[in-house]
Design a protein around this motif. Structure first.
Motif, mmCIF file in Angstrom:
data_model
loop_
_atom_site.group_PDB
_atom_site.id
_atom_site.type_symbol
_atom_site.label_atom_id
_atom_site.label_comp_id
_atom_site.label_asym_id
_atom_site.label_seq_id
_atom_site.Cartn_x
_atom_site.Cartn_y
_atom_site.Cartn_z
ATOM 1 N N ARG B 178 2.670 6.776 -0.988
ATOM 2 C CA ARG B 178 4.075 6.449 -0.711
ATOM 3 C C ARG B 178 4.964 7.671 -0.897
ATOM 4 O O ARG B 178 5.851 7.949 -0.101
ATOM 5 C CB ARG B 178 4.539 5.308 -1.628
ATOM 6 C CG ARG B 178 3.912 3.990 -1.221
ATOM 7 C CD ARG B 178 4.340 2.813 -2.096
ATOM 8 N NE ARG B 178 3.841 1.597 -1.470
ATOM 9 C CZ ARG B 178 3.169 0.629 -2.090
ATOM 10 N NH1 ARG B 178 2.920 0.712 -3.376
ATOM 11 N NH2 ARG B 178 2.740 -0.418 -1.424
ATOM 12 N N PHE B 184 7.130 3.023 2.259
ATOM 13 C CA PHE B 184 6.627 2.055 1.285
ATOM 14 C C PHE B 184 5.386 1.328 1.797
ATOM 15 O O PHE B 184 4.396 1.181 1.087
ATOM 16 C CB PHE B 184 7.721 1.041 0.909
ATOM 17 C CG PHE B 184 7.273 0.147 -0.204
ATOM 18 C CD1 PHE B 184 7.368 0.575 -1.520
ATOM 19 C CD2 PHE B 184 6.696 -1.085 0.064
ATOM 20 C CE1 PHE B 184 6.913 -0.221 -2.558
ATOM 21 C CE2 PHE B 184 6.239 -1.883 -0.969
ATOM 22 C CZ PHE B 184 6.344 -1.451 -2.284
ATOM 23 N N SER B 185 5.425 0.904 3.047
ATOM 24 C CA SER B 185 4.263 0.227 3.636
ATOM 25 C C SER B 185 3.090 1.202 3.691
ATOM 26 O O SER B 185 3.190 2.309 4.225
ATOM 27 C CB SER B 185 4.599 -0.247 5.046
ATOM 28 O OG SER B 185 3.436 -0.307 5.848
ATOM 29 N N LEU B 186 1.946 0.791 3.148
ATOM 30 C CA LEU B 186 0.796 1.701 3.123
ATOM 31 C C LEU B 186 0.267 1.962 4.530
ATOM 32 O O LEU B 186 -0.295 3.030 4.798
ATOM 33 C CB LEU B 186 -0.305 1.129 2.224
ATOM 34 C CG LEU B 186 0.060 1.033 0.733
ATOM 35 C CD1 LEU B 186 -1.107 0.463 -0.072
ATOM 36 C CD2 LEU B 186 0.469 2.394 0.167
ATOM 37 N N VAL B 187 0.449 1.006 5.427
ATOM 38 C CA VAL B 187 0.012 1.214 6.811
ATOM 39 C C VAL B 187 0.865 2.303 7.468
ATOM 40 O O VAL B 187 0.347 3.216 8.124
ATOM 41 C CB VAL B 187 0.094 -0.098 7.609
ATOM 42 C CG1 VAL B 187 -0.273 0.128 9.064
ATOM 43 C CG2 VAL B 187 -0.812 -1.165 6.988
ATOM 44 N N ARG B 188 2.164 2.233 7.249
ATOM 45 C CA ARG B 188 3.052 3.280 7.778
ATOM 46 C C ARG B 188 2.779 4.615 7.094
ATOM 47 O O ARG B 188 2.778 5.667 7.724
ATOM 48 C CB ARG B 188 4.512 2.911 7.546
ATOM 49 C CG ARG B 188 5.016 1.833 8.485
ATOM 50 C CD ARG B 188 6.474 1.492 8.155
ATOM 51 N NE ARG B 188 6.942 0.461 9.026
ATOM 52 C CZ ARG B 188 7.461 0.680 10.241
ATOM 53 N NH1 ARG B 188 7.612 1.910 10.682
ATOM 54 N NH2 ARG B 188 7.839 -0.330 11.002
ATOM 55 N N LYS B 191 -0.294 6.232 8.577
ATOM 56 C CA LYS B 191 -0.045 6.825 9.903
ATOM 57 C C LYS B 191 0.583 8.209 9.781
ATOM 58 O O LYS B 191 0.205 9.138 10.476
ATOM 59 C CB LYS B 191 0.893 5.917 10.717
ATOM 60 C CG LYS B 191 0.181 4.728 11.324
ATOM 61 C CD LYS B 191 1.105 3.997 12.303
ATOM 62 C CE LYS B 191 0.368 2.773 12.855
ATOM 63 N NZ LYS B 191 1.266 1.938 13.670
ATOM 64 N N LYS B 205 -6.344 1.905 -4.921
ATOM 65 C CA LYS B 205 -5.391 0.984 -5.531
ATOM 66 C C LYS B 205 -5.910 0.439 -6.859
ATOM 67 O O LYS B 205 -5.564 -0.675 -7.261
ATOM 68 C CB LYS B 205 -5.085 -0.173 -4.570
ATOM 69 C CG LYS B 205 -4.608 0.288 -3.188
ATOM 70 C CD LYS B 205 -3.907 -0.824 -2.410
ATOM 71 C CE LYS B 205 -4.834 -1.971 -2.093
ATOM 72 N NZ LYS B 205 -4.095 -3.129 -1.552
ATOM 73 N N HIS B 208 -7.218 -3.069 -7.532
ATOM 74 C CA HIS B 208 -7.041 -3.786 -6.263
ATOM 75 C C HIS B 208 -7.889 -3.201 -5.142
ATOM 76 O O HIS B 208 -7.734 -3.585 -3.990
ATOM 77 C CB HIS B 208 -5.575 -3.778 -5.842
ATOM 78 C CG HIS B 208 -4.659 -4.385 -6.859
ATOM 79 N ND1 HIS B 208 -4.819 -5.674 -7.308
ATOM 80 C CD2 HIS B 208 -3.609 -3.874 -7.530
ATOM 81 C CE1 HIS B 208 -3.885 -5.938 -8.212
ATOM 82 N NE2 HIS B 208 -3.151 -4.866 -8.368
ATOM 83 N N LEU B 211 -8.376 1.430 0.378
ATOM 84 C CA LEU B 211 -8.258 1.298 1.835
ATOM 85 C C LEU B 211 -8.679 2.607 2.483
ATOM 86 O O LEU B 211 -8.306 3.688 2.019
ATOM 87 C CB LEU B 211 -6.804 1.002 2.222
ATOM 88 C CG LEU B 211 -6.256 -0.379 1.851
ATOM 89 C CD1 LEU B 211 -4.733 -0.369 1.924
ATOM 90 C CD2 LEU B 211 -6.833 -1.449 2.772
ATOM 91 N N VAL B 218 -9.031 0.432 10.045
ATOM 92 C CA VAL B 218 -8.791 0.310 8.610
ATOM 93 C C VAL B 218 -9.917 -0.503 7.983
ATOM 94 O O VAL B 218 -10.438 -1.446 8.586
ATOM 95 C CB VAL B 218 -7.398 -0.305 8.319
ATOM 96 C CG1 VAL B 218 -7.229 -1.644 9.010
ATOM 97 C CG2 VAL B 218 -7.155 -0.476 6.828
ATOM 98 N N PHE B 220 -11.182 -2.154 4.123
ATOM 99 C CA PHE B 220 -10.743 -2.478 2.770
ATOM 100 C C PHE B 220 -11.954 -2.696 1.875
ATOM 101 O O PHE B 220 -12.805 -3.524 2.175
ATOM 102 C CB PHE B 220 -9.905 -3.757 2.800
ATOM 103 C CG PHE B 220 -9.422 -4.140 1.443
ATOM 104 C CD1 PHE B 220 -8.195 -3.691 1.002
ATOM 105 C CD2 PHE B 220 -10.198 -4.895 0.603
ATOM 106 C CE1 PHE B 220 -7.755 -4.014 -0.268
ATOM 107 C CE2 PHE B 220 -9.768 -5.219 -0.663
ATOM 108 C CZ PHE B 220 -8.545 -4.771 -1.102
#
Lengths: 307, 307
Positions: B178, B184-188, B191, B205, B208, B211, B218, B220
């Protein structure tokens, strides 16, 4: 294939970092019913609304196979209203308004036509009311799933313990599992909670997925990594609806079937968060759901060689 | 099948809610080498220690196939020392002491015998030193994996960006992803980070899971739910060692192979946290690892029916 969904039908006003709504449709039984209706019909809804609940919403539910005979309409009161604001992380929120309205003296009556339902989804409400619904059923359902929250742990623990002893599957989030058990480790928490009654425990971890515990078995389902979570409201109820919907559809309540059911619930929840309210659950098709389920398979699928 | 592991060899003093150690062996290259040595041999270590680093530890590493020719021993200085205290959630910690000692003017020299290594694991250290190691290799390794941390993002971002443009796989945790991306979005975040150089990004994570991002794919990998996390120190380095160890063993750097490698890394990390320091990594056998890998398969394995 008969499924009862019990919970609130309500109005929500939601503020997230991405936007803000006026009063929109919400409530645990709304989300659960919309999610489950993609999997199984009919669905027998038990809830309560006021004189302000839109007829179009009732029609929409009916059209989707949701039987509303068990939904009491109170002519001189308003529907339950909740307003909340999400923080930037979307995992935490502040409640701004809670107007119980019709919920204040909700005394659910299970219609005769709902008897002999095989699956019962008890959405989050006062434990005493959840117990009342179970007690009104002349034949115990094949599977009772219960959702609850920390509020009842803090204010009605004895009643909650009673209902826990009557159900099969408990759904809570990670902080609730910790609070309920007094254990920080989720594995230790699960062990303690499984001694309180439920044979299966699902711990929801939001964007981090969900864990299913049963005896010494554990299953982990990821959440789909999403570019944006637009509105998390109802994601847990949608998960619950997808979960029990899959079980009711297959009539298979084995551990393996529950694993699949959790993936289905997670897929449904991943749609729910894409728009405000239950909107996305109304839009999606069978094909959308199948594509998303395939994404879950891709997400966690791996080959292993021993070392 | 040649793997270089680069990073610190150090002393740590650790306090957790479960106990406290005096100085014990630690450092990123220690954890990575012990983890990888279960999968592939020899391992070419590049690091630096002082006059206080125990000969028995060096012997133990050698016995496990870790070549120490690239480990500089500084006769008149002490080894790097870190002391920290974990909070109750075990995900956050306070650094109590950082004595750089020999690390203060570490200028790594890659021995001639290490040339033509196919796999390079760059443990977390100053980006300029990581670059120096890459530049000393006459043939670019088939795969360069880099670990880094927020400290370098805050103090040496330009150097970090340079090394990011030279590597294949970046390992960071969620808060670092981040910070690095400003998303904030981990997908963004993924990218954006994949535009900075690395072709693969692994976001760790902790409890958790992790990724893996590559192009539009992706994957997990869960972390094994553990009853107790005794000491998280080195879990990330152990993960890295298991990850690159699997790739070096199979010589397969496809996306599918990386998925398996992440599971192997997660399995290794799940051992690491069971005792203080790298102790468990020294104790475990091939059979222990295979049993744990089978647990990971059980943990995430599900059948899906389309709806």
């Amino acid at each position: 294939m008969s499924l009862i969904t019990f919970g609130s039908m309500a109005f929500d006003a939601i503020e997230t970092p991405f936007g803000k709504t006026d009063k929109i449709i919400g409530g645990s039984a709304i989300y659960a019913a919309y999610a489950a209706s993609h999997l199984v019909k009919p669905i027998y809804q038990i809830s309560i609304v006021g004189n302000d609940f839109p007829a179009e919403e009732m029609d929409e539910l009916t059209k989707r196979g949701v039987n509303l005979e068990g939904v009491e309409i109170v002519p001189d009161k308003k529907s339950f209203f909740w307003s909340g604001k999400y923080h930037l992380d979307m995992n935490t929120r502040d409640t701004l308004v809670t107007d119980l309205n019709v919920l204040a003296d909700f005394n659910p009556v299970v219609p005769e036509s709902y008897q002999r339902a095989e699956f019962l989804m008890l959405g989050n409400l006062m434990p005493l009311i959840q117990i009342s619904v179970i007690n009104q059923l002349k034949e115990r359902p094949k599977l009772i799933v219960l959702d609850t929250m920390n509020f009842w742990m803090e204010t009605a623990m004895e009643d909650l313990k009673k209902v826990l002893s009557m159900i099969d599957v408990l759904l809570v989030n990670d902080s609730e599992a910790r609070f309920l058990s007094g254990e920080f480790s989720l594995v230790r928490a699960a062990k303690k909670i499984l001694l309180m009654g439920p044979k299966y425990l699902i711990i929801k971890k939001g964007e981090h997925g969900a864990l299913l515990f049963h005896e010494s078995h554990v299953f982990f389902a990821p959440a789909l990594p999403l570019e944006d979570v637009f509105d998390p409201t109802g994601a847990g109820d949608t998960f619950a609806g997808g979960f029990i919907g899959h079980l009711a559809k297959t009539k298979n309540i084995s551990f393996d079937s529950m694993k699949t059911a959790i993936i289905v619930g997670s897929a449904m929840a991943s749609f729910c968060v894409e728009k405000f309210g239950p909107q996305r659950l109304k839009e999606i098709t069978k094909e959308d759901i199948d594509i998303r389920l395939a994404e879950f398979v891709q997400l966690v699928n791996f080959d292993i060689d021993l070392v």
